[in-house]
Motif scaffolding. Structure first.
Motif, short mmCIF file in Angstrom:
data_model
loop_
_atom_site.label_atom_id
_atom_site.label_comp_id
_atom_site.label_asym_id
_atom_site.label_seq_id
_atom_site.Cartn_x
_atom_site.Cartn_y
_atom_site.Cartn_z
N LEU A 1 -8.69 -2.48 3.05
CA LEU A 1 -8.59 -1.08 3.61
C LEU A 1 -8.08 -1.13 5.05
O LEU A 1 -7.32 -0.11 5.24
CB LEU A 1 -9.94 -0.47 3.52
N ILE B 1 -0.17 2.72 8.24
CA ILE B 1 0.34 4.22 7.90
C ILE B 1 0.11 5.30 8.89
O ILE B 1 -1.08 5.43 9.28
CB ILE B 1 -0.73 4.43 6.54
N GLN C 1 -3.65 7.10 2.08
CA GLN C 1 -4.36 5.72 2.12
C GLN C 1 -5.41 5.82 3.38
O GLN C 1 -6.48 5.00 2.94
CB GLN C 1 -3.22 4.50 2.61
N PHE D 1 -5.75 -1.15 -5.36
CA PHE D 1 -7.31 -1.07 -4.62
C PHE D 1 -8.06 -1.34 -5.98
O PHE D 1 -8.88 -2.00 -6.08
CB PHE D 1 -7.46 0.21 -4.02
N PHE E 1 -1.18 2.64 -3.55
CA PHE E 1 -2.30 2.03 -2.90
C PHE E 1 -3.55 1.99 -3.75
O PHE E 1 -4.35 1.00 -3.72
CB PHE E 1 -2.68 2.94 -1.79
N LEU E 2 -3.75 2.91 -4.39
CA LEU E 2 -4.88 2.98 -5.27
C LEU E 2 -4.74 1.96 -6.54
O LEU E 2 -5.84 1.42 -6.90
CB LEU E 2 -4.78 4.40 -6.34
N ILE F 1 0.90 -1.15 0.02
CA ILE F 1 0.17 0.01 0.05
C ILE F 1 0.70 1.17 -0.05
O ILE F 1 0.33 2.37 0.17
CB ILE F 1 -0.95 -0.11 1.09
N THR G 1 -4.47 -0.12 5.81
CA THR G 1 -3.63 1.06 6.21
C THR G 1 -3.52 1.41 7.62
O THR G 1 -2.89 2.82 7.78
CB THR G 1 -4.75 2.17 5.46
N ILE H 1 -8.54 7.51 2.33
CA ILE H 1 -9.33 7.05 1.32
C ILE H 1 -10.17 5.75 1.86
O ILE H 1 -11.20 5.80 1.54
CB ILE H 1 -8.17 6.55 0.18
N ALA H 2 -9.41 5.09 2.68
CA ALA H 2 -9.93 3.90 3.49
C ALA H 2 -10.82 4.46 4.19
O ALA H 2 -12.08 3.62 4.29
CB ALA H 2 -8.82 3.21 4.24
N ASN I 1 0.28 6.19 -7.37
CA ASN I 1 -0.14 5.75 -6.21
C ASN I 1 -0.27 4.44 -6.09
O ASN I 1 -1.21 3.66 -6.66
CB ASN I 1 -1.64 6.68 -6.15
N THR J 1 -4.87 12.25 8.58
CA THR J 1 -4.83 10.81 8.87
C THR J 1 -5.32 10.67 10.40
O THR J 1 -6.10 9.74 10.93
CB THR J 1 -3.32 10.23 8.82
#
Lengths: 164, 345
Positions: free
Chosen positions: B296, B302, B307, B206, B202-203, B18, B299, B310-311, B200, B29
């Motif tokens: 998800l 992190i 991430q 995903f 992570f994206l 990720i 994350t 978005i999650a 990205n 975050t």
């Protein structure tokens, strides 16, 4: 101003400057993290506060090292600043480097550890001290070691000139 | 990044990588971490599923943000309430994200959904209607205008391409499902392209998982309807389309083994067993959802980055969907076992 004194002052300046920068960055990281949590959970202020201020200690260590250099050079006493040899100037500069570098890098990384601790405390407040603060203190150890080396050299390893 | 795009399904154990921290997202975050503690617990959802009736299920939400007014709990009111909730979450997401292109990328989901609706209505010669989502990049008003005038050049490129492919696909044999396949395909390609452009990881992971899950669902649907179509699997996922095509030729008992070396093994096996015994896709849907949520949740590692933000958006949207599902199921007095099967263990 003679060359030796210049080197010594560069050392003192680096100790305060680099450790100070590290602390500012570290507190910046932890502080932003804390404000994120506090905007939803203001009741966690006490737990967050400890973790935000922890990376600030390195700045004080740097300041302490710089202060010791200035004290030994009689900056605050009567009789003015004595002339020092180039060799002593290099020695003072070298003595200041451990806290300058250890202070800067440990403060930045401590800020990141504190940010992680703050996130954990948001979800598991009971772990805030056990993990969040304790892990951050473990990073602090290396700044303390840097400070000790700097202090040992400054206080025991150098022949400072006497005034008058 | 390029290596990740080539990564196959056997290159990671459960979930793809990720990416690392991005300290620009420190505040965001932490903010979503605090909000995550307010997500509905599994226990609450199970209590809702086991509630005697709709009123009891709705009452279980009364202490939190989903508190519905006692006086008006009609279907329309409930829909409106949940839609507003979703819009609020998306607005918050937009305000927290530092990278505007990621917000734009997530808004395209509504563009594609609106387009699906509009094309279906257009080709079946039904009124275009006005019930389009306003959370996309293209406003609902412009949407109606474009389709009324059939002036698709007003759309961004990705949408104009989707309209063209969907309409062409439909008129090949006037099959309405072809519209969905065509739009899914354009959307998947667009998502992967944008994830690459944004660099990205992570994206990218995903969207590739999303493609895999869509393909697995499609495989089960084709198997169940005994369709001989093979050209509907999306490209770009971790699982190669040949494996999915092979799955169509196998028995339900054997299809799980085909995915043994992939992270989807349990999902496929459970879904196939349920489909065989109950003739329903409920368990497959639930397993796909759980797999995505599992991804998800990685994350959590992190400390600062896009991430977790978005999650959170995706988990919150999933929660809203689950609340809608439970309340609708309760309102229609659906069997509790069915609801629990959909929710999972």
């Amino acid at each position: 101003m003679d060359y030796g004194l210049t080197l010594a002052l560069v050392g003192a300046g680096l100790a305060a400057l680099m450790a100070g920068i590290g602390s500012a960055v570290g507190i910046g990281i932890a502080g932003r993290s804390a404000t994120g949590v506090l905007s939803e959970k203001p009741e966690r202020y006490g737990q967050m506060f400890i973790m935000v201020v922890l990376p600030g200690t390195q700045g004080f260590y740097g300041f302490l090292a710089a202060f010791l250099v200035m004290l030994n050079l009689n900056f605050f006493g009567a009789g003015g600043v004595p002339e020092i040899s180039v060799q002593l100037g290099w020695q003072v500069l070298a003595a200041c480097l451990p806290i300058a570098f250890a202070g800067m890098f440990s403060a930045i990384h401590q800020g990141k550890v504190c940010a992680g601790g703050i996130l954990m405390a948001a979800k598991r407040p009971e772990m805030a001290f056990k993990a969040g603060v304790v892990y951050a203190v473990m990073v602090e150890v290396y700044a303390v070691l840097g400070l000790l080396v700097t202090m040992f050299i400054l206080l025991k390893g150098l022949s400072w000139p006497t005034v008058g | 990044m390029a290596e990740l795009a080539e990564q196959s399904v056997t290159d990671f154990f459960t979930y793809p990588p990720i990416g690392g921290d991005d300290w620009r997202y420190t505040f965001a975050t932490a903010y979503v971490r605090a909000l995550e503690t307010q997500l509905l617990s599994r226990a609450t959802l199970l209590d809702m599923a086991n509630a005697e009736n709709f009123e009891r299920a709705a009452d279980l939400l009364s202490a939190g943000e989903y508190a519905l007014p006692q006086a008006n709990r009609s279907v329309a009111e409930l829909e409106n309430f949940l839609r507003n909730k979703r819009s609020a979450v998306r607005k918050m997401f937009s305000s927290l994200m530092v990278d505007e292109p990621i917000v734009t990328l997530f808004r395209t989901r509504d563009d594609f959904a609106n387009m699906r609706l509009a094309i279906r209505r257009t080709v079946t010669e039904r009124p275009l209607g006005t019930d389009y989502s306003d959370d996309g990049n293209v406003s609902a008003e412009l949407f109606e205008e474009v389709f009324e005038q059939e002036n698709y050049s007003l759309f961004p490129d990705y949408m104009a391409e989707a309209v063209e492919r969907a309409v062409l696909a439909y008129y090949q044999n006037k099959d309405i499902r072809r519209i969905d396949y065509a739009i899914d395909s354009v959307q998947a390609e667009y998502n992967i392209r944008e994830a690459h452009r944004l660099e990205n990881i992570f994206l990218l992971g995903f969207f590739r998982i999303q493609i895999d899950l869509t393909n697995i669902r499609t495989m089960f649907r084709l198997k169940f309807t005994e369709s001989d179509r093979r050209d509907v699997f999306l490209q770009g996922g971790f699982v190669e389309p040949d494996r999915l095509k092979h799955g169509l030729d196998l028995d339900y008992d054997a299809v799980g083994q085909l995915f043994f070396a992939t992270p989807y093994h349990r999902l496929v096996e459970t879904g196939a067993a349920y489909l065989l015994s109950d003739k329903s896709f409920l368990r497959t849907e639930q397993q796909c959802e759980d797999f995505l949520i599992g991804f998800l949740k990685t994350t959590n590692q992190i400390t600062a980055g896009p991430q977790p933000v978005i999650a959170y958006l995706l988990m919150k949207e999933n929660e809203i969907r689950t609340v809608r599902l439970l309340l609708t199921a309760k309102r229609n007095s659906l069997d509790t076992k069915l609801i629990l099967d959909r929710l999972g263990e």
